[in-house]
Motif scaffolding. Structure first.
Motif, mmCIF file in Angstrom:
data_model
loop_
_atom_site.group_PDB
_atom_site.id
_atom_site.type_symbol
_atom_site.label_atom_id
_atom_site.label_comp_id
_atom_site.label_asym_id
_atom_site.label_seq_id
_atom_site.Cartn_x
_atom_site.Cartn_y
_atom_site.Cartn_z
ATOM 1 N N VAL A 43 48.204 45.191 29.931
ATOM 2 C CA VAL A 43 48.762 44.603 28.706
ATOM 3 C C VAL A 43 48.040 43.308 28.366
ATOM 4 N N ALA A 44 47.737 42.489 29.378
ATOM 5 C CA ALA A 44 47.013 41.235 29.132
ATOM 6 C C ALA A 44 45.604 41.518 28.592
ATOM 7 N N LEU A 45 44.936 42.492 29.198
ATOM 8 C CA LEU A 45 43.589 42.863 28.744
ATOM 9 C C LEU A 45 43.631 43.461 27.341
ATOM 10 N N LEU A 46 44.614 44.286 27.075
ATOM 11 C CA LEU A 46 44.776 44.885 25.750
ATOM 12 C C LEU A 46 44.984 43.809 24.692
ATOM 13 N N ARG A 47 45.790 42.828 25.006
ATOM 14 C CA ARG A 47 46.060 41.752 24.045
ATOM 15 C C ARG A 47 44.782 40.989 23.703
ATOM 16 N N ARG A 48 44.033 40.615 24.747
ATOM 17 C CA ARG A 48 42.807 39.840 24.527
ATOM 18 C C ARG A 48 41.764 40.656 23.772
ATOM 19 N N GLN A 49 41.544 41.886 24.195
ATOM 20 C CA GLN A 49 40.542 42.728 23.553
ATOM 21 C C GLN A 49 40.954 43.104 22.134
ATOM 22 N N GLY A 50 42.237 43.338 21.929
ATOM 23 C CA GLY A 50 42.731 43.702 20.597
ATOM 24 C C GLY A 50 42.528 42.596 19.582
ATOM 25 N N ILE A 51 42.801 41.364 19.986
ATOM 26 C CA ILE A 51 42.635 40.228 19.078
ATOM 27 C C ILE A 51 41.162 40.044 18.723
ATOM 28 N N SER A 52 40.276 40.147 19.717
ATOM 29 C CA SER A 52 38.846 39.962 19.414
ATOM 30 C C SER A 52 38.319 41.088 18.525
ATOM 31 N N LEU A 54 40.099 42.787 16.314
ATOM 32 C CA LEU A 54 40.658 42.536 14.986
ATOM 33 C C LEU A 54 39.869 41.456 14.252
ATOM 34 N N MET A 55 39.488 40.405 14.957
ATOM 35 C CA MET A 55 38.707 39.321 14.329
ATOM 36 C C MET A 55 37.344 39.835 13.864
ATOM 37 N N ARG A 56 36.687 40.655 14.685
ATOM 38 C CA ARG A 56 35.380 41.205 14.283
ATOM 39 C C ARG A 56 35.529 42.125 13.075
ATOM 40 N N ALA A 57 36.597 42.901 13.036
ATOM 41 C CA ALA A 57 36.822 43.800 11.895
ATOM 42 C C ALA A 57 37.039 42.999 10.625
ATOM 43 N N GLN A 58 37.806 41.933 10.699
ATOM 44 C CA GLN A 58 38.035 41.091 9.515
ATOM 45 C C GLN A 58 36.749 40.448 9.036
ATOM 46 N N GLU A 59 35.909 40.006 9.958
ATOM 47 C CA GLU A 59 34.621 39.412 9.562
ATOM 48 C C GLU A 59 33.750 40.438 8.835
ATOM 49 N N LYS A 60 33.709 41.662 9.340
ATOM 50 C CA LYS A 60 32.904 42.698 8.686
ATOM 51 C C LYS A 60 33.453 43.027 7.303
ATOM 52 N N MET A 61 34.772 43.085 7.165
ATOM 53 C CA MET A 61 35.347 43.391 5.851
ATOM 54 C C MET A 61 35.072 42.261 4.865
ATOM 55 N N ARG A 62 35.110 41.016 5.324
ATOM 56 C CA ARG A 62 34.782 39.893 4.437
ATOM 57 C C ARG A 62 33.326 39.969 3.979
ATOM 58 N N ALA A 63 32.461 40.489 4.848
ATOM 59 C CA ALA A 63 31.046 40.620 4.511
ATOM 60 C C ALA A 63 30.774 41.866 3.670
ATOM 61 N N GLU A 70 34.665 48.887 14.895
ATOM 62 C CA GLU A 70 35.872 48.158 15.260
ATOM 63 C C GLU A 70 37.111 49.042 15.134
ATOM 64 N N MET A 71 37.120 49.933 14.142
ATOM 65 C CA MET A 71 38.249 50.855 14.008
ATOM 66 C C MET A 71 38.281 51.814 15.186
ATOM 67 N N ALA A 72 37.120 52.299 15.607
ATOM 68 C CA ALA A 72 37.058 53.184 16.774
ATOM 69 C C ALA A 72 37.490 52.434 18.030
ATOM 70 N N GLU A 73 37.075 51.178 18.148
ATOM 71 C CA GLU A 73 37.504 50.372 19.293
ATOM 72 C C GLU A 73 39.012 50.168 19.276
ATOM 73 N N GLY A 74 39.582 49.966 18.104
ATOM 74 C CA GLY A 74 41.030 49.805 17.991
ATOM 75 C C GLY A 74 41.777 51.039 18.472
ATOM 76 N N ILE A 75 41.255 52.209 18.134
ATOM 77 C CA ILE A 75 41.872 53.457 18.609
ATOM 78 C C ILE A 75 41.752 53.548 20.123
ATOM 79 N N PHE A 76 40.566 53.211 20.652
ATOM 80 C CA PHE A 76 40.379 53.240 22.095
ATOM 81 C C PHE A 76 41.324 52.262 22.788
ATOM 82 N N LEU A 77 41.494 51.083 22.213
ATOM 83 C CA LEU A 77 42.391 50.096 22.814
ATOM 84 C C LEU A 77 43.831 50.596 22.823
#
Length: 163
Positions: A43-52, A54-63, A70-77
């Motif tokens: 759960v601790a690892l999921l929380r840390r990896q999930g937040i990072s 999500l941040m990368r996905a938001q940066e790509k969408m802003r660009a 990142e969506m595939a990583e989210g499914i894996f997480l």
């Protein structure tokens, strides 16, 4: 049918066998402790990896880019988190593969190399060709017409009859 057979029948049987075997070797309470420890660490690892992720996905969408990786990583997480919360050592191992960045990147690299991501508006089907050779541009339209008041017309017609 076979993947579901393995997932719902064979995997739980293997998990029970492994839990019983480990419980015989180290005892019941240490085995339960290990299962709980993997859940907490997961759960601790999921929380840390999930937040990072999500941040990368938001940066790509802003660009203006599609955050496909990142969506595939989210499914894996999400799958990895569910596997780590499921009691058992086999599911914990699969869950950690989904959550540890290096292992996840390795598995995702192999999977994403077989997948084609198409951005809406680009790629196949975006500009279809008609049989005559022209492009078909899809869109919405609204026809503007003069608004007629039917009551006004009927009054005008009746006033003509009265003359």
């Amino acid at each position: 049918m076979r993947p579901f057979l393995v997932l719902f029948i064979v995997l739980p049987i293997l998990e029970m066998w492994l839990l019983i075997t480990v419980g015989e070797k180290i005892g019941a309470l240490p085995t339960i402790g290990l299962v709980l420890l993997t859940a907490v660490v997961g759960v601790a690892l999921l929380r840390r990896q999930g937040i990072s992720t999500l941040m990368r996905a938001q940066e790509k969408m802003r660009a203006g880019e599609v955050p496909a990786r990142e969506m595939a990583e989210g499914i894996f997480l999400a799958v990895g988190g569910a596997l780590l919360l499921t009691p058992g050592f086999i599911t914990d191992a699969l869950g950690f593969i989904c959550l540890i960045p290096g292992l996840r990147q390795l598995v995702l690299g192999k999977l994403l190399s077989r997948i084609v991501v198409v951005h809406p508006g680009y790629g196949p089907g975006a500009g279809r060709q008609e049989q005559g050779g022209g492009n078909v541009i899809e869109g919405d339209y609204q026809r503007e017409t003069q608004d007629r008041n039917p009551r006004k017309e009927s009054r005008d017609d009746s006033s003509k009859d009265d003359r």
